[in-house]
Design an enzyme around this catalytic site. Structure first.
Site, PDB file in Angstrom:
ATOM      1  CB  CYS A   1     -66.096  49.085   5.214  1.00  0.00           C
ATOM      2  SG  CYS A   1     -65.786  50.550   6.017  1.00  0.00           S
TER       3      CYS A   1
ATOM      4  CB  CYS B   1     -66.828  52.660   2.631  1.00  0.00           C
ATOM      5  SG  CYS B   1     -68.489  51.892   3.343  1.00  0.00           S
TER       6      CYS B   1
ATOM      7  CE1 TYR C   1     -59.560  57.988  64.076  1.00  0.00           C
ATOM      8  CE2 TYR C   1     -61.842  57.564  63.151  1.00  0.00           C
ATOM      9  CZ  TYR C   1     -60.406  57.108  63.352  1.00  0.00           C
ATOM     10  OH  TYR C   1     -59.767  55.866  63.321  1.00  0.00           O
TER      11      TYR C   1
ATOM     12  CD  GLU D   1     -55.943  67.496  60.842  1.00  0.00           C
ATOM     13  OE1 GLU D   1     -57.168  66.782  61.043  1.00  0.00           O
ATOM     14  OE2 GLU D   1     -55.553  68.419  61.490  1.00  0.00           O
TER      15      GLU D   1
ATOM     16  CG  ASP E   1     -67.283  61.219  52.674  1.00  0.00           C
ATOM     17  OD1 ASP E   1     -67.703  62.427  52.875  1.00  0.00           O
ATOM     18  OD2 ASP E   1     -67.473  60.658  51.844  1.00  0.00           O
TER      19      ASP E   1
ATOM     20  CE  LYS F   1     -63.641  67.424  49.421  1.00  0.00           C
ATOM     21  NZ  LYS F   1     -64.897  67.559  48.496  1.00  0.00           N
TER      22      LYS F   1
ATOM     23  CE  LYS G   1     -63.177  67.903  53.344  1.00  0.00           C
ATOM     24  NZ  LYS G   1     -64.179  66.975  53.712  1.00  0.00           N
TER      25      LYS G   1
ATOM     26  CB  CYS H   1     -70.362  53.480   5.929  1.00  0.00           C
ATOM     27  SG  CYS H   1     -68.929  53.016   6.592  1.00  0.00           S
TER      28      CYS H   1
ATOM     29  CB  CYS I   1     -70.457  49.828   7.274  1.00  0.00           C
ATOM     30  SG  CYS I   1     -69.697  49.613   5.779  1.00  0.00           S
TER      31      CYS I   1
HETATM   32 ZN   LIG Z   1     -68.250  51.445   5.562  1.00  0.00          ZN
END
Ligand SMILES: [Zn+2]
Length: 679
Positions: A431, A411, A226, A115, A119, A314, A117, A408, A426
């Protein structure tokens, strides 16, 4: 986790859960979503299962519902209103099923009734001599509140039972009071028009409406009831029959319930329901699965305070709690540094999530997040999971503050902060993190050839911080992609498949994928053939990446110059590439992620280079395919049609029209014996 740590965690969890429970059940205040609360309860439940000696009678796992308010008359439930244990996954369901099988007598017929569920708010209705006499809330399961007057306003509750059978003096029916989504929206529109605060969800309104002191207010809310259980024995042998009797007595029952025999059928119904869930007129949060045979159900008894023979299966929660194991920093295509939370993997909204972007340092500050914190992650709708809340009361003191790096991570250039003070970037234009082209190349033609993966998805993955370099592709899980906008379950499956299908790659394509300057497809093949002669091979022609790293670091320009067609520019580029630590680190990562390289076939002979062969008639010593292969292996070509460009027509027995055509065009004709001699 040691027992001592578990004890500590259990105590913290109990205190936290109790705080939310009191607010929700007693004060009607929702401080946390039900799903996030369930997630905490589940963790507590699991810990207590692991250390049963730590279970105490006051644990939230040992309790049902909340204290009644003072305002209503108290009602004692003759048969306690129990709640169900939860299952959150197919595994949980299998465990439940296995436990049942051990307890069910061999001859018993085990089938299930499924059935929705609901809420809403669980309610008990007592009918005395067929007349509605007493309606009550669950309360703490034993004592609830008398809300008869309010329930009478709900039209789906019959005030008198239909007299289709002889009834005992007392009949007790149980079910759920709900508010439809439509009605919920209408009420919230009214609230907004009056300038009042909005309700969080239909369930809160339903609960609040039933527990109104003024029945007029309840009546204005158009609640629905219900029925789903019949406590009084009216001769029903199965749970399904109870539903039929309830309907017969005049109750609204759900029409979509199903009786099934196997776990597979249950999984199918659950999946279907999860899909149509949003379209249903009311909220449901799962599927109730109950042993259909009433006698069997009774004989299975209870575990803790919940019946063994029923379970609430659930839906995948949209909010769960998890732990932030670490915060790492990703550098994006534009050089922006983005902090990303590395999470204890958890399923949320149906997908397993292990990382979540934290956007920027301000966001971390706003959340008050530390490394090691327990957090709530949420996946509302189809968007990317987000850390929405930190639960600071669960801290142990070992949590660590996070700071954006000053350099960074890719780099090592000194980072800069944008004017707003929020975005860290950066500044290095070179880079490596910025080189998304390398990634496009890696997945593209001649390299890893990952079907369906192009710049669009690569950019998206980079922007979301899901990948930093190409090796991260092999860590991706379906859930990481399925949650991205416009990428559904199906396409994420395809993407993951395309990645994993290409984990084994020919050596030449592997070398080509690495973006070694000046190394094109052809030269990558030549380099592969050269390098693999110096590398040990396993039986299935696999070459080890760690050998490649070792070999690469010892390469010299002079050595590589031996390879035909390799000039100083390319040899220098190859040597430099293998000397760069970033590159060897990258190779190590690929190896660690299960990428394996396969030796390529050695050079074919050039004996037939530039020659085209056509075969006609039956050959005696070999098949047509073998003959073709022999030509191709010697660098020649095979054609089906004779033309002026044909070098040789090989004629076997009973040749066809190609023979005449060759004669007409004056193409050289040779016998099978002559062909064999050439080989
Ligand atoms: Zn960098």
């Amino acid at each position: 986790m040691t027992k001592e740590e578990a004890k500590k965690r259990i105590e913290l969890l109990r205190r936290e859960i109790e705080k939310y429970r009191y607010a929700y059940h007693v004060l009607d205040q929702s401080l946390i979503s039900d799903e996030a609360l369930d997630s905490l309860k589940k963790e507590l439940f699991d810990l207590e299962q692991q250390y049963p000696e730590l279970i105490t009678p006051d644990s939230p796992t040992q309790r049902v519902g909340g204290k009644p308010l003072k305002f209503f008359k108290k009602v004692r439930h003759e048969v306690p209103m129990i709640s169900l244990n939860d299952a959150f996954s197919q595994d949980d369901m299998r465990d439940w099923y296995e436990r049942l099988l051990k307890l069910v007598p061999e001859k018993a017929r085990l089938d299930f009734y499924c059935e929705h569920k609901f809420d809403g708010l669980a309610i008990s209705l007592i009918y005395k001599n067929g007349i509605f006499n007493l309606g009550s809330t669950r309360g703490d399961g034993k004592i609830g509140e008398d809300v008869t007057q309010n329930l009478k306003t709900i039209e789906s509750i019959p005030l008198r039972l239909r007299e289709t059978r002889v009834l005992p003096e007392i009949v007790e029916v149980r079910g759920e009071v709900l508010l439809t989504k439509k009605e919920f929206e209408r009420i919230n529109r009214e609230q907004a028009a009056k300038g009042l605060s909005l309700y969080a969800n239909p369930r809160n309104v339903a609960a609040g409406s039933v527990r109104q002191l003024d029945p007029q207010v309840t009546a204005s809310r158009h609640l629905v009831f219900y029925a789903y259980d019949l406590i009084t024995d009216l001769g029903a042998k199965t749970h399904e029959e109870k539903h039929l009797i309830l309907k017969d007595l005049g109750f609204k029952t759900h029409t979509d319930n199903k009786r099934v025999k196997t776990l597979e059928e249950i999984f199918e119904i659950h999946d279907q329901l999860a899909k149509i869930r949003e379209r249903l007129p009311y909220e449901i949060d799962g599927l109730v699965v109950i042993v259909n045979d009433n006698k069997l159900f009774e004989s299975l008894g209870t575990v803790g305070k919940a019946p063994r023979g029923a379970i609430a299966y659930k839906f995948p929660p949209k909010e769960v709690t998890t732990i932030v194991k670490d915060i790492v920093v990703q550098v994006g295509r534009t050089g922006v540094l983005t902090p990303v939370a590395i999470l204890e993997p958890k399923e949320v909204g149906g997908v397993v999530v292990s990382r979540s972007t934290l956007h920027n340092k301000e966001e971390i500050k706003k959340l008050g997040l530390k490394i090691g914190d327990t957090v709530i992650i949420s996946r509302a709708g189809d968007v990317i999971p987000q850390v929405i809340k930190v639960l600071p009361h669960l801290r142990t003191g070992k949590e660590k503050e996070f700071k954006m790096p000053q350099f960074c991570p890719i780099c090592h250039a000194k980072t800069v902060v944008d004017k707003g003070g929020i975005i860290v970037r950066c500044p290095n234009k070179k880079c490596p993190a910025r080189f998304e082209e390398k990634l496009y190349h890696f997945v593209g033609k001649g390299a890893f050839e990952m079907k369906g993966i192009g710049p669009k998805i690569i950019n998206r993955l980079l922007d979301e911080g899901l990948i930093q370099d190409a090796s991260d592709l092999f860590d991706l899980k379906e859930g990481d992609i399925a949650v991205l906008e416009r990428y559904g379950e199906k396409s994420s499956q395809n993407i993951i498949k395309a990645i994993n299908d290409n984990k084994k790659i020919p050596f030449s394509r592997f070398l080509y994928s690495l973006s070694i300057p000046h190394l094109g497809e052809k030269n990558a093949l030549l380099l592969a053939r050269y390098l693999q002669t110096k590398m040990p091979q396993t039986q299935d022609a696999t070459l080890r990446i760690d050998y490649l790293i070792k070999l690469g670091s010892s390469l010299t320009v002079n050595e590589l110059a031996q390879i035909k067609d390799f000039g100083p520019v390319i040899t220098e580029a190859i040597v430099q590439w293998f000397q760069d630590k970033t590159n060897t680190e990258f190779l190590k990562k690929l190896a660690a992620k299960g990428v394996s390289i396969l030796a390529v076939p050695n050079e074919v002979s050039k004996q037939f280079q530039g020659l085209t062969f056509v075969f006609t008639g039956e050959l005696k010593t070999m098949t047509r395919d073998q003959a073709k292969e022999a030509v191709i292996n010697r660098g020649g070509e095979v054609s089906e049609n004779v033309s002026k460009k044909t070098s040789f027509v090989v004629v076997g027995e009973n040749p066809g029209s190609k023979y005449q055509k060759a004669q007409k065009l004056g193409v050289q004709i040779i016998s099978e014996t002559e062909f064999l001699k050439m080989l």
